[in-house]
Structure formats: structure tokens, C-alpha cells
Design a protein around this motif. Structure first.
Motif, short mmCIF file in Angstrom:
data_model
loop_
_atom_site.label_atom_id
_atom_site.label_comp_id
_atom_site.label_asym_id
_atom_site.label_seq_id
_atom_site.Cartn_x
_atom_site.Cartn_y
_atom_site.Cartn_z
N ASN A 1 0.82 -1.22 0.00
CA ASN A 1 0.00 0.00 0.00
C ASN A 1 0.85 1.27 0.00
O ASN A 1 0.39 2.33 0.44
CB ASN A 1 -0.98 0.02 1.18
CG ASN A 1 -2.17 0.96 0.93
OD1 ASN A 1 -2.63 1.11 -0.20
ND2 ASN A 1 -2.66 1.60 1.97
N LEU A 2 2.08 1.17 -0.48
CA LEU A 2 2.90 2.35 -0.69
C LEU A 2 2.51 2.97 -2.03
O LEU A 2 2.06 2.28 -2.94
CB LEU A 2 4.38 1.99 -0.68
CG LEU A 2 4.93 1.38 0.61
CD1 LEU A 2 6.40 0.97 0.41
CD2 LEU A 2 4.80 2.35 1.78
N THR A 3 2.71 4.26 -2.16
CA THR A 3 2.30 4.95 -3.38
C THR A 3 3.24 4.68 -4.55
O THR A 3 2.91 4.94 -5.70
CB THR A 3 2.23 6.47 -3.15
OG1 THR A 3 3.51 6.92 -2.66
CG2 THR A 3 1.15 6.80 -2.13
N GLY A 4 4.41 4.16 -4.27
CA GLY A 4 5.38 3.86 -5.32
C GLY A 4 6.57 3.15 -4.72
O GLY A 4 6.50 2.61 -3.62
N ALA A 5 7.68 3.17 -5.45
CA ALA A 5 8.89 2.51 -4.97
C ALA A 5 9.66 3.41 -4.01
O ALA A 5 9.71 4.62 -4.18
CB ALA A 5 9.77 2.13 -6.15
N TYR A 6 10.24 2.80 -2.99
CA TYR A 6 11.10 3.49 -2.03
C TYR A 6 12.46 2.80 -2.06
O TYR A 6 12.54 1.56 -2.02
CB TYR A 6 10.53 3.43 -0.62
CG TYR A 6 9.35 4.35 -0.36
CD1 TYR A 6 9.49 5.45 0.48
CD2 TYR A 6 8.11 4.12 -0.94
CE1 TYR A 6 8.41 6.30 0.74
CE2 TYR A 6 7.03 4.97 -0.69
CZ TYR A 6 7.19 6.05 0.15
OH TYR A 6 6.12 6.89 0.40
N LYS A 7 13.53 3.58 -2.10
CA LYS A 7 14.87 3.00 -2.15
C LYS A 7 15.49 2.95 -0.75
O LYS A 7 15.32 3.87 0.05
CB LYS A 7 15.77 3.81 -3.10
CG LYS A 7 15.92 5.28 -2.73
CD LYS A 7 16.72 6.02 -3.80
CE LYS A 7 16.84 7.51 -3.47
NZ LYS A 7 17.54 8.26 -4.54
N ALA A 8 16.18 1.86 -0.47
CA ALA A 8 16.82 1.68 0.83
C ALA A 8 18.04 2.58 0.93
O ALA A 8 18.81 2.73 -0.02
CB ALA A 8 17.21 0.22 1.03
N VAL A 9 18.23 3.20 2.11
CA VAL A 9 19.34 4.10 2.34
C VAL A 9 20.29 3.56 3.41
O VAL A 9 21.51 3.52 3.23
CB VAL A 9 18.83 5.51 2.76
CG1 VAL A 9 20.00 6.44 3.04
CG2 VAL A 9 17.92 6.09 1.70
N GLN A 10 19.74 3.14 4.54
CA GLN A 10 20.56 2.63 5.64
C GLN A 10 19.71 1.83 6.59
O GLN A 10 18.48 1.90 6.57
CB GLN A 10 21.23 3.79 6.38
CG GLN A 10 20.29 4.90 6.83
CD GLN A 10 19.97 4.88 8.33
OE1 GLN A 10 19.85 3.83 8.95
NE2 GLN A 10 19.80 6.07 8.92
N LEU A 11 20.39 1.04 7.42
CA LEU A 11 19.70 0.38 8.52
C LEU A 11 20.47 0.66 9.80
O LEU A 11 21.68 0.90 9.78
CB LEU A 11 19.54 -1.13 8.29
CG LEU A 11 20.74 -2.07 8.33
CD1 LEU A 11 21.17 -2.42 9.76
CD2 LEU A 11 20.44 -3.36 7.58
#
Length: 308
Positions: A105-115
Motif C-alpha cells: 500500500n505504498l504509493t510507489g517505490a522506495y529506495k533503501a538508504v541505511q539500517l
């Protein structure tokens, strides 16, 4: 003319308001005044907002949302070399480009940055979020931002600019060997600003089996450290990641910027206010399976036996 005590108080206030040395409650001591969680609002006004994180999730008050489908994980299974840093507040692993999440249910793609991780002391309570008042020993956050943004501060200006996947840890009798590369690397970053390269790991190794990632809680909140931007879509997975007591205690070898042992690295719970917490349709799917099996068993029991 101001008296010496007043000048001292004024100087202390200016130091706190500067916010350069925000800290966790475990760092606050009588002889070192840093900006603890209770006064993070003077560091950033966002920290005094109405949609702050973390929160306590009361499961009986959560609302089912069939739109919360399973996530699509892109690049999570690929091994990479990442920079592991002692930030002075936590341990952070920078993630290379190419890792994405979609769906859910996200509006689009999200890119991983850090954990990064939040933990307690000697394997004791240490997670930021709690479930029905129960605090887990540790919590991992994988931070993602919308593809059009270049940094977390930039994404933090968008109400839905950041998507964080949260994972709770539980104490297990046996060690989780998949975490050995990260745990073995901690000895190289005991001091703040120390960094090393963590090699040959994948996000799939550090999280959960994909089949256990369909059940999660969802709510709108904030970053849990200053500037506390209210720009985060939180997804907190119900299933837990196991670590042994020895593995959990290994994080205590790190040190804060103050020189103290890095323990109890979590922000206190924040009011939910008028927000709603939802749970994914993975819960519904599990319930449907149970009902289906029950119906089949009942139907079989009521069906007449075949004649001989």
C-alpha cells in the motif's frame, strides 16, 4: 547585571537549546548535561509534534486493512559490501543503491538508504516500539526514501517521504549465525566515528524469511531521533528475529560520543493521539486458512458415511 548563578543557568540553557549534543536518557549524568529525550523539542520543534514515534501498539485496537498487501523486495537477496559506522548514538549500515520496496500500500517505490538498530542492556528491554506493552530486546530499522529524493533530510520534508521497515528481536537459546558478520565487525567500530566495511551480507540474511513478512502493523509517524520529522510510513513486522543473549550483549562494546557504554538506545514511547494503527491482510489470510480448515473438518464430520 546578571548574577553568577543566573549567568550559569543562562549558559546551560543556551547549550541545551543548541541541540548539537542530543542524547539518550542512558547518557544523561549529573556532570554531563546533554539534551535528553524529554527535551528534544528544543533541538527540533518536530520532536514536540502530535504524530511522533515510537508508540505502543495495542493489538486489540488495531484495524484490519486489506490494502496492506505483501511487499515486493528488490535487491534484498543480493550480497553487498556496506559501510558500518558507529554514529555516536547507534550502529548504522549504509546500503548500496539498487535495493527497493514496492507494494504494501505504498504509493510507489522506495529506495533503501541505511539500517540501524536500537537495543537495551545485556539483552534486556531495548526496542523502541512496544506491542501490548512488551518491549523486545532490540529493534532494527531499514530506512527507505522515495526514489526522487537524495537524502533522508530531503525526504523528511514530505509527509510520506520515508518508509521504515521495523523488525523486533527475541532472545533465543542458540546463536543466529547469519548475524555473525555484523557482530564480528563491531570490534572495529567501538569508538564514535569509527567505520569499517561489512562484506558479503544481504538484507535477506538480516531480516526474516519472506513467508514471515506478510503480517505487519502500519501507522504514520516520525523519525525517532532529532529532527523527529513527521514523514514516516511505519511497517512493523509481527514475527521476530532470533538472537542469543551473547549476541545481544555484543552491542554493548560500542561507546556513545560521551564515552559511556552504548546501551538503552531507544526513545521513550510517544502518545498515539488521534492516529490509527492498522494491520495487514496477512493476518486476514491466516484467519481465513484457519476458518477454511475448520469448515472442512466440520463438513467431513457431518457428511454421511458412504454405504458399503
Amino acid at each position: 547585571m546578571l548574577s553568577a548563578p543566573v549567568l550559569l543557568l543562562f549558559a546551560s540553557s543556551m547549550r541545551i537549546v543548541s541541540g548539537a549534543d542530543w542524547c539518550y536518557q542512558s547518557e544523561v549524568t549529573c556532570n554531563h548535561t546533554c539534551t535528553g529525550p524529554e527535551v528534544w523539542g528544543v533541538v527540533s520543534q518536530h520532536c514536540s509534534g502530535k504524530s511522533q514515534s515510537p508508540i505502543n501498539i495495542v493489538t486489540r485496537r488495531t484495524l484490519r486493512n486489506n490494502s496492506l498487501t505483501s511487499f515486493e523486495f528488490i535487491g534484498y537477496q543480493e550480497a553487498f559490501h556496506g559501510r558500518l559506522i558507529n554514529t555516536g548514538h547507534s550502529v548504522q549500515l549504509d546500503l548500496p543503491s539498487g535495493m527497493r520496496i514496492k507494494e504494501g500500500n505504498l504509493t510507489g517505490a522506495y529506495k533503501a538508504v541505511q539500517l540501524h538498530l536500537h537495543w537495551g542492556k545485556d539483552g534486556g528491554p531495548g526496542s523502541e516500539h512496544t506491542v501490548d506493552g512488551e518491549q523486545s530486546p532490540m529493534e532494527m530499522h531499514i530506512v527507505h526514501i522515495k526514489e526522487e529524493y537524495d537524502s533522508i533530510p530531503q525526504a523528511g520534508k514530505d509527509r510520506t517521504g520515508v518508509a521504515v521497515l521495523g523488525f523486533f528481536f527475541q532472545k533465543s537459546k542458540s546463536a543466529n549465525k547469519k548475524f555473525d558478520p555484523l557482530l564480528n565487525a563491531l570490534k572495529y567500530i567501538t569508538q564514535p566515528t569509527n567505520r569499517t566495511i561489512l562484506k558479503g551480507v544481504s538484507l535477506e540474511m538480516l531480516t526474516l524469511p519472506k513467508k514471515n513478512m506478510t503480517k505487519y502493523f502500519r501507522y504514520d509517524g516520525s523519525l525517532t531521533t532529532p529532527n523527529c520529522a513527521e514523514a514516516v510510513i511505519w511497517s512493523l513486522f509481527e514475527n521476530t528475529v532470533p538472537l542469543s543473549s551473547k549476541q545481544l550483549a555484543g552491542f554493548a562494546q560500542l561507546q556513545f560520543s560521551t564515552g559511556k557504554q552504548m546501551v538503552q538506545t531507544y526513545r521513550p514511547l510517544q502518545p498515539l493521539n488521534d492516529r490509527k494503527v492498522y494491520y495487514s491482510r496477512g493476518h486476514l489470510a491466516q484467519l481465513s486458512s484457519v476458518l477454511l480448515i475448520t469448515c472442512v473438518l466440520v463438513s467431513s464430520a457431518l457428511s454421511p458415511s458412504p454405504s458399503v
